[in-house]
Design a protein around this motif. Sequence first.
Motif, short mmCIF file in Angstrom:
data_model
loop_
_atom_site.label_atom_id
_atom_site.label_comp_id
_atom_site.label_asym_id
_atom_site.label_seq_id
_atom_site.Cartn_x
_atom_site.Cartn_y
_atom_site.Cartn_z
N ALA A 178 0.85 -1.19 0.00
CA ALA A 178 0.00 0.00 0.00
C ALA A 178 0.88 1.24 0.00
N VAL A 179 0.60 2.16 -0.89
CA VAL A 179 1.30 3.45 -0.93
C VAL A 179 0.24 4.51 -0.65
N MET A 180 0.36 5.19 0.49
CA MET A 180 -0.76 5.99 0.97
C MET A 180 -0.28 7.08 1.92
N GLN A 181 -1.24 7.90 2.32
CA GLN A 181 -0.98 8.94 3.33
C GLN A 181 -1.42 8.45 4.70
N VAL A 182 -0.68 8.88 5.72
CA VAL A 182 -1.08 8.65 7.12
C VAL A 182 -0.68 9.87 7.92
N PHE A 183 -1.31 10.06 9.07
CA PHE A 183 -0.81 11.07 9.99
C PHE A 183 0.58 10.64 10.46
N HIS A 184 1.44 11.62 10.69
CA HIS A 184 2.83 11.31 11.05
C HIS A 184 2.90 10.43 12.29
N HIS A 185 1.98 10.66 13.24
CA HIS A 185 2.02 9.87 14.48
C HIS A 185 1.52 8.44 14.28
N ASP A 186 1.00 8.13 13.09
CA ASP A 186 0.52 6.77 12.81
C ASP A 186 1.51 5.97 11.97
N ILE A 187 2.69 6.51 11.72
CA ILE A 187 3.70 5.78 10.96
C ILE A 187 4.11 4.54 11.74
N GLN A 188 4.18 3.39 11.07
CA GLN A 188 4.58 2.14 11.69
C GLN A 188 6.08 1.90 11.50
N PRO A 189 6.70 1.12 12.39
CA PRO A 189 8.16 0.93 12.33
C PRO A 189 8.67 0.42 10.98
N ASP A 190 7.89 -0.41 10.30
CA ASP A 190 8.35 -0.97 9.02
C ASP A 190 7.94 -0.16 7.81
N ASP A 191 7.26 0.95 8.02
CA ASP A 191 6.86 1.80 6.89
C ASP A 191 8.07 2.43 6.22
N MET A 192 8.04 2.53 4.90
CA MET A 192 9.05 3.31 4.19
C MET A 192 8.46 4.69 3.94
N ILE A 193 9.08 5.72 4.51
CA ILE A 193 8.58 7.08 4.35
C ILE A 193 9.05 7.62 3.00
N LEU A 194 8.10 7.98 2.14
CA LEU A 194 8.43 8.50 0.82
C LEU A 194 8.66 10.00 0.89
N PHE A 195 7.77 10.71 1.52
CA PHE A 195 8.01 12.12 1.83
C PHE A 195 7.01 12.56 2.88
N GLU A 196 7.29 13.69 3.48
CA GLU A 196 6.43 14.25 4.52
C GLU A 196 5.81 15.54 4.01
N ASP A 197 4.66 15.88 4.56
CA ASP A 197 3.95 17.06 4.08
C ASP A 197 3.18 17.68 5.24
N THR A 198 2.59 18.82 4.96
CA THR A 198 1.80 19.53 5.96
C THR A 198 0.35 19.58 5.50
N LEU A 199 -0.55 19.69 6.45
CA LEU A 199 -1.98 19.77 6.16
C LEU A 199 -2.45 21.17 6.54
N HIS A 200 -3.30 21.78 5.69
CA HIS A 200 -3.71 23.17 5.90
C HIS A 200 -5.22 23.33 5.75
N TRP A 201 -5.76 24.24 6.54
CA TRP A 201 -7.10 24.77 6.30
C TRP A 201 -6.96 25.81 5.19
N VAL A 202 -7.81 25.73 4.17
CA VAL A 202 -7.67 26.64 3.03
C VAL A 202 -9.03 27.17 2.59
N LYS A 203 -8.97 28.26 1.81
CA LYS A 203 -10.17 28.86 1.22
C LYS A 203 -9.76 29.70 0.03
N SER A 204 -10.73 30.20 -0.69
CA SER A 204 -10.47 31.17 -1.75
C SER A 204 -10.19 32.53 -1.11
N PRO A 205 -9.30 33.34 -1.68
CA PRO A 205 -9.09 34.70 -1.15
C PRO A 205 -10.38 35.52 -1.15
N ASP A 206 -11.33 35.16 -2.01
CA ASP A 206 -12.58 35.91 -2.11
C ASP A 206 -13.66 35.41 -1.14
N PHE A 207 -13.39 34.30 -0.47
CA PHE A 207 -14.40 33.75 0.44
C PHE A 207 -14.36 34.48 1.77
#
Length: 292
Positions: free
Chosen positions: A146-175
């Motif tokens: 399985a190649v997927m996203q998980v929360f960083h705190h849910d990474i398992q010892p045998d997981d291969m980390i491909l890359f890390e990222d951040t999660l954001h609340w977002v909106k349109s500038p006009d909203f």
Amino acid sequence: MNERLEIDALRALLAIAAHGGVTRAAEHLALSQSAVSHKIRRLEQALDCDLLARRAGGPLFTEAGLRLCDYARRIVALHDEALAGLGKKPLSGIIRLGMTEDTATSGIARILGRFTRLYPDVQVRIRTSQSLNVQAWLKARELDVAVMQVFHHDIQPDDMILFEDTLHWVKSPDFNLDVSAPIPFLSFDSQCFYRQWGLTDGQSQGHRLNTVLECPSAAGIQSAVRSGLGVALLNGLHVTPDIEVIADKFPQPPAIAFVARTATSRRNPVVTALIEEINQEGQSTIPLKAVS
């Protein structure tokens, strides 16, 4: 010309590029620092030029070193392809691979293309869905990898980390965001762990999220955000300049990671070869890193 560029030395050079220095490359390759340095000196002697800048605080590579990294990626890839294609014991079999949309459209697709060229007798069967579905398929032994996203705190010892990222609340500038009223929420479907977090911990400051759109694709969520339909949770990979990150209005989302996870009971030479191919790509270049 009697000079030769050694494959192992080129691998060491690529490890330095991937891991940011000789020391970390040596740790990754399970070699001493002096052994890695010796390999680089052999390359420098063969080419009669400096490859590492060796200045504190400065660039890691010289211009020649950067150019050699480009050649090395191609040389090593062709070397491994020839070795796999002409070997006396070609791999064959089936790999059942589960992926999320993000990983299907990232550098993983390129790795899979190369893997199928290296091992033409291996069939790769791919299913894509939200991360929670992919995890459930793996747990039910419907997948080998399985190649997927998980929360960083849910990474398992045998997981291969491909890359890390951040999660954001977002909106349109006009909203116009009014936190005193129910907030229109644009979300992936019920099997999205972004959504589950947003509707629980994401409302911990008393905000009331009202789901007005469910969409399985990141492109659909991006389009809805740009149209000003509401707020959403997006990873940095999908936050473009025309999308505004909301600061200080909602709880800070957890960090996430893209990982490769295998079903331990289904490890076999074919699965091992795919994991090694993903790992090797991660060593030699940084194509999978998300933009945060």
